[in-house]
Design a protein around this motif. Structure first.
Motif, PDB file in Angstrom:
ATOM      1  N   SER A  59      -7.088  17.425  -1.560  1.00  6.16           N
ATOM      2  CA  SER A  59      -8.248  16.536  -1.643  1.00  6.16           C
ATOM      3  C   SER A  59      -8.048  15.471  -2.712  1.00  6.16           C
ATOM      4  N   ILE A  60      -7.377  15.847  -3.803  1.00  6.30           N
ATOM      5  CA  ILE A  60      -7.094  14.876  -4.868  1.00  6.30           C
ATOM      6  C   ILE A  60      -6.162  13.781  -4.352  1.00  6.30           C
ATOM      7  N   ILE A  61      -5.154  14.180  -3.574  1.00  2.00           N
ATOM      8  CA  ILE A  61      -4.234  13.190  -3.002  1.00  2.00           C
ATOM      9  C   ILE A  61      -4.962  12.323  -1.981  1.00  2.00           C
ATOM     10  N   GLN A  62      -5.857  12.937  -1.206  1.00  3.81           N
ATOM     11  CA  GLN A  62      -6.649  12.162  -0.246  1.00  3.81           C
ATOM     12  C   GLN A  62      -7.446  11.077  -0.965  1.00  3.81           C
ATOM     13  N   GLU A  63      -8.072  11.428  -2.059  1.00  3.70           N
ATOM     14  CA  GLU A  63      -8.855  10.448  -2.819  1.00  3.70           C
ATOM     15  C   GLU A  63      -7.955   9.365  -3.412  1.00  3.70           C
ATOM     16  N   ALA A  64      -6.781   9.757  -3.893  1.00  2.00           N
ATOM     17  CA  ALA A  64      -5.856   8.784  -4.476  1.00  2.00           C
ATOM     18  C   ALA A  64      -5.387   7.768  -3.449  1.00  2.00           C
ATOM     19  N   LEU A  65      -5.301   8.190  -2.181  1.00  2.00           N
ATOM     20  CA  LEU A  65      -4.825   7.302  -1.116  1.00  2.00           C
ATOM     21  C   LEU A  65      -5.978   6.674  -0.330  1.00  2.00           C
ATOM     22  N   ARG A  66      -7.166   6.700  -0.914  1.00  2.00           N
ATOM     23  CA  ARG A  66      -8.329   6.133  -0.239  1.00  2.00           C
ATOM     24  C   ARG A  66      -8.140   4.643   0.023  1.00  2.00           C
ATOM     25  N   THR A  67      -8.562   4.198   1.202  1.00  2.00           N
ATOM     26  CA  THR A  67      -8.452   2.791   1.584  1.00  2.00           C
ATOM     27  C   THR A  67      -9.173   1.901   0.574  1.00  2.00           C
ATOM     28  N   GLY A 127       0.804  -1.210   0.000  1.00  2.00           N
ATOM     29  CA  GLY A 127       0.000   0.000   0.000  1.00  2.00           C
ATOM     30  C   GLY A 127       0.839   1.263   0.000  1.00  2.00           C
ATOM     31  N   ALA A 128       0.438   2.220  -0.817  1.00  2.00           N
ATOM     32  CA  ALA A 128       1.138   3.509  -0.857  1.00  2.00           C
ATOM     33  C   ALA A 128       0.929   4.249   0.460  1.00  2.00           C
ATOM     34  N   THR A 129       1.940   4.971   0.901  1.00  2.00           N
ATOM     35  CA  THR A 129       1.860   5.723   2.148  1.00  2.00           C
ATOM     36  C   THR A 129       2.299   7.165   1.912  1.00  2.00           C
ATOM     37  N   LEU A 130       1.874   8.036   2.804  1.00  2.00           N
ATOM     38  CA  LEU A 130       2.132   9.469   2.680  1.00  2.00           C
ATOM     39  C   LEU A 130       2.996   9.954   3.829  1.00  2.00           C
ATOM     40  N   GLY A 131       3.952  10.817   3.516  1.00  2.00           N
ATOM     41  CA  GLY A 131       4.764  11.478   4.524  1.00  2.00           C
ATOM     42  C   GLY A 131       4.802  12.972   4.259  1.00  2.00           C
ATOM     43  N   VAL A 132       4.925  13.748   5.323  1.00  2.00           N
ATOM     44  CA  VAL A 132       4.990  15.212   5.214  1.00  2.00           C
ATOM     45  C   VAL A 132       6.274  15.680   5.879  1.00  2.00           C
ATOM     46  N   VAL A 133       7.075  16.452   5.135  1.00  2.00           N
ATOM     47  CA  VAL A 133       8.342  16.981   5.630  1.00  2.00           C
ATOM     48  C   VAL A 133       8.285  18.497   5.548  1.00  2.00           C
ATOM     49  N   ARG A 159      -8.634   1.418  -2.452  1.00  2.00           N
ATOM     50  CA  ARG A 159      -8.543   1.837  -3.854  1.00  2.00           C
ATOM     51  C   ARG A 159      -7.406   1.052  -4.510  1.00  2.00           C
ATOM     52  N   GLY A 160      -7.651   0.490  -5.680  1.00  2.00           N
ATOM     53  CA  GLY A 160      -6.694  -0.404  -6.320  1.00  2.00           C
ATOM     54  C   GLY A 160      -5.347   0.230  -6.593  1.00  2.00           C
ATOM     55  N   GLU A 161      -5.345   1.484  -7.052  1.00  2.00           N
ATOM     56  CA  GLU A 161      -4.077   2.159  -7.350  1.00  2.00           C
ATOM     57  C   GLU A 161      -3.238   2.349  -6.097  1.00  2.00           C
ATOM     58  N   ARG A 162      -3.882   2.420  -4.937  1.00  2.00           N
ATOM     59  CA  ARG A 162      -3.137   2.556  -3.682  1.00  2.00           C
ATOM     60  C   ARG A 162      -2.666   1.206  -3.166  1.00  2.00           C
ATOM     61  N   THR A 163      -3.558   0.228  -3.106  1.00  2.00           N
ATOM     62  CA  THR A 163      -3.191  -1.073  -2.552  1.00  2.00           C
ATOM     63  C   THR A 163      -2.147  -1.785  -3.393  1.00  2.00           C
ATOM     64  N   GLY A 164      -2.138  -1.519  -4.707  1.00  2.00           N
ATOM     65  CA  GLY A 164      -1.161  -2.163  -5.577  1.00  2.00           C
ATOM     66  C   GLY A 164       0.149  -1.421  -5.682  1.00  2.00           C
ATOM     67  N   ALA A 213      -3.823  19.263   9.927  1.00  2.00           N
ATOM     68  CA  ALA A 213      -4.515  19.713  11.135  1.00  2.00           C
ATOM     69  C   ALA A 213      -6.020  19.761  10.934  1.00  2.00           C
ATOM     70  N   GLY A 214      -6.733  19.708  12.056  1.00  3.93           N
ATOM     71  CA  GLY A 214      -8.177  19.943  12.054  1.00  3.93           C
ATOM     72  C   GLY A 214      -8.929  19.097  11.056  1.00  3.93           C
ATOM     73  N   ASN A 215      -9.664  19.780  10.174  1.00  2.00           N
ATOM     74  CA  ASN A 215     -10.464  19.094   9.157  1.00  2.00           C
ATOM     75  C   ASN A 215      -9.781  19.066   7.794  1.00  2.00           C
ATOM     76  N   ALA A 216      -8.463  19.241   7.755  1.00  2.00           N
ATOM     77  CA  ALA A 216      -7.729  19.222   6.493  1.00  2.00           C
ATOM     78  C   ALA A 216      -7.911  17.876   5.794  1.00  2.00           C
ATOM     79  N   PRO A 217      -7.994  17.874   4.459  1.00  2.00           N
ATOM     80  CA  PRO A 217      -8.243  16.618   3.725  1.00  2.00           C
ATOM     81  C   PRO A 217      -7.254  15.500   4.034  1.00  2.00           C
ATOM     82  N   LEU A 218      -5.981  15.846   4.286  1.00  2.00           N
ATOM     83  CA  LEU A 218      -4.960  14.819   4.482  1.00  2.00           C
ATOM     84  C   LEU A 218      -4.785  14.421   5.944  1.00  2.00           C
ATOM     85  N   ARG A 219      -5.606  14.963   6.829  1.00  2.00           N
ATOM     86  CA  ARG A 219      -5.504  14.591   8.244  1.00  2.00           C
ATOM     87  C   ARG A 219      -5.775  13.092   8.402  1.00  2.00           C
TER      88      ARG A 219
END
Length: 490
Positions: free
Chosen positions: A125-133, A27-33, A135-140, A160-166
């Motif tokens: 929000s687009i990245i949030q959707e791409a990393l949706r649980t 599964g693809a994962t996200l990091g913030v630097v 989702r085939g493109e993410r799990t593969g 933070a808060g209600n941000a899409p990537l929280r």
């Protein structure tokens, strides 16, 4: 991943990136630097991509369409497919980045992400959707997508808060400035007093030595004045205008003049909201927003008063900005004229010591107490280290405490491990010690902290007289701290 030999320190950051990038889980994962500018984030992330065979893309200020075009060209050069990439939108582009990790864990870095999000606010929000649980493109995929940015106010909100990537990120890494000890090593300064003077001017930003000063360091204590004149006060060097550019590069700082004035007020010793408002001849409510924005940008730091509630003070977080406002900005017209540096610097000695070096020395003493002092010296591990004002109700006066270390409370009042006074330019004597004893007694009477084992710390950049040294040898609750001890040389 092997860290490049030319990378100074950053062991913690490199280890964190290595663990995140080489994680074998599917599964693809996200990091913030994130981190302030000039700290070496780009060098760090580019080196990680090279070490792990990843893909690095550095965004620029551009339209959405141009950024997509640049990303397509960069990805084409990286993968060399039969036909070049042409992305219709960011959803397609993000899926192409996820596809890079089809066979193995692969780092994919998007540097200066705030530029892209500014042009297209829907991108998170687009990245949030791409990393949706599920989702085939993410799990593969085992892409390790790293979003990086220097706009601290923006990066602080991204998760933070209600941000899409929280809740989506598996890594949140802040690349800090080098602390004062690492900065001395980086600048190759063995003399602790000289190291502290240099640190008070340029702080711990790596780029200021390598790129901005072109490796120019003071040859010794006698070269410090000449070094300031030929680097920071020299209009021919990038350091000369850097403090101004740091403000201009923050996207949330729109009324630059107001923010400059707020920083000037703090540099002039007005550390409270009321003091700043009086300096600017405005109401305190009028400067609440600029203060918050400067805090979010990492340029202003709020310190709580450990002895009085709701009485915070503010300090400039970047030494170069404090130096600029205290020394350079008042005589900017003079400095812009060639050959004026020596004349200006000679006339700025007192202001440099009182408005720059003194406050910086106090902060270094607090940093030492929190991060470097042996807990056995203090009688425990500090939970908080700060400063404050202790009131004497009978005399109706207040005593400033430069350093105060509070321990962990165990079913009772928090222990006050230590209080201290810091003097850069004064040789300390028994008078300073007696003052600390009086302050400790006043704190004990107030009842907020347990002062039964409070140590008394005397910090001095100029030494201690024989009577104070004698008192410290006989008293078990007194500790004398000089620059060699601050730098671990004693």
């Amino acid at each position: 991943m092997r860290k490049p030999v030319e990378m100074f320190d950053r062991d913690h950051e490199w280890s964190a990136l290595s663990r995140f990038i080489t994680d074998e889980q599917p599964g693809a994962t996200l990091g913030v630097v994130s981190g302030r500018r000039r700290q070496g984030k780009t060098f760090l992330l580019d080196a990680a991509c090279r070490a792990a065979g990843g893909f690095y893309f550095g965004a620029t200020e551009a339209t959405d369409a141009e950024s997509l075009r640049r990303l397509g060209a960069a990805l084409t050069a990286h993968r060399r497919p039969p036909s070049p990439y042409h992305f219709a939108d960011w959803a397609e582009a993000v899926d192409a980045l996820l596809a890079l990790g089809a066979d193995r864990p692969t780092p994919v870095v998007i540097d200066e992400f705030p530029y892209l999000a500014k042009a297209n606010p829907e991108l998170p929000s687009i990245i949030q959707e791409a990393l949706r649980t599920l989702r085939g493109e993410r799990t593969g995929s085992r892409t390790r997508l790293l979003l990086c940015g220097s706009a601290m106010s923006f990066m602080g909100r991204i998760l933070a808060g209600n941000a899409p990537l929280r809740g989506r990120a598996g890594l949140e890494l802040v690349v800090p400035t080098l602390d004062y000890r690492l900065a001395a090593e980086f600048w190759d300064l063995a003399d602790p007093r000289l190291a502290l003077q240099v640190n008070a001017v340029v702080g711990g930003t790596p780029a200021y030595r390598r790129e901005f000063a072109r490796g120019d360091t003071p040859a010794g204590p006698e070269d410090f004045d000449d070094w300031v004149e030929r680097t920071v006060l020299n209009p021919e060097t990038p350091l000369f205008r850097e403090a101004r550019y740091l403000l201009a590069e923050e996207p949330d700082l729109r009324d630059t003049a107001l923010y400059l004035s707020v920083l000037a007020a703090v540099a002039d010793g007005n550390a409270t909201r009321g003091g700043m408002a009086g300096y600017l001849e405005r109401r305190a409510t009028d400067i609440a927003h600029p203060i918050t924005v400067l805090e979010d940008a990492g340029l202003l730091h709020r310190d709580a008063d450990l002895f009085r509630d709701n009485r915070p003070t503010y300090r400039i977080a970047e030494p170069l900005i404090r130096f600029y406002h205290a020394v350079m900005r008042p005589v900017w017209d003079q400095l812009e004229r060639p050959g004026s540096a020596a004349r200006v610097w000679r006339a700025s000695g007192r202001r440099f010591v009182s408005n720059v070096l003194g406050p910086h020395f106090e902060q270094v003493c607090r940093d030492w107490t929190l991060r470097h002092a042996d807990p056995e010296l203090l009688g425990g591990l500090p939970a908080r280290v700060g400063h404050g004002v202790v009131r004497d109700p009978q005399e109706r006066m207040g005593y400033e405490v430069d350093v105060a270390a509070v321990g962990i409370a165990d079913d009772g009042r928090p222990p006050l491990l230590a209080i201290g006074e810091a003097k850069w330019n004064d040789m300390m004597g028994l008078g300073h010690l007696e003052r600390l004893r009086l302050v400790r007694e006043l704190i004990g009477r107030a009842g907020r902290y347990d002062t039964s084992h409070t140590k008394l710390l005397c910090f001095s950049g100029s030494g201690f007289n024989d009577r104070l040294r004698g008192a410290a040898e006989t008293a078990g609750d007194v500790l004398l701290v000089d620059p060699p001890m601050l730098y671990g040389n004693a």
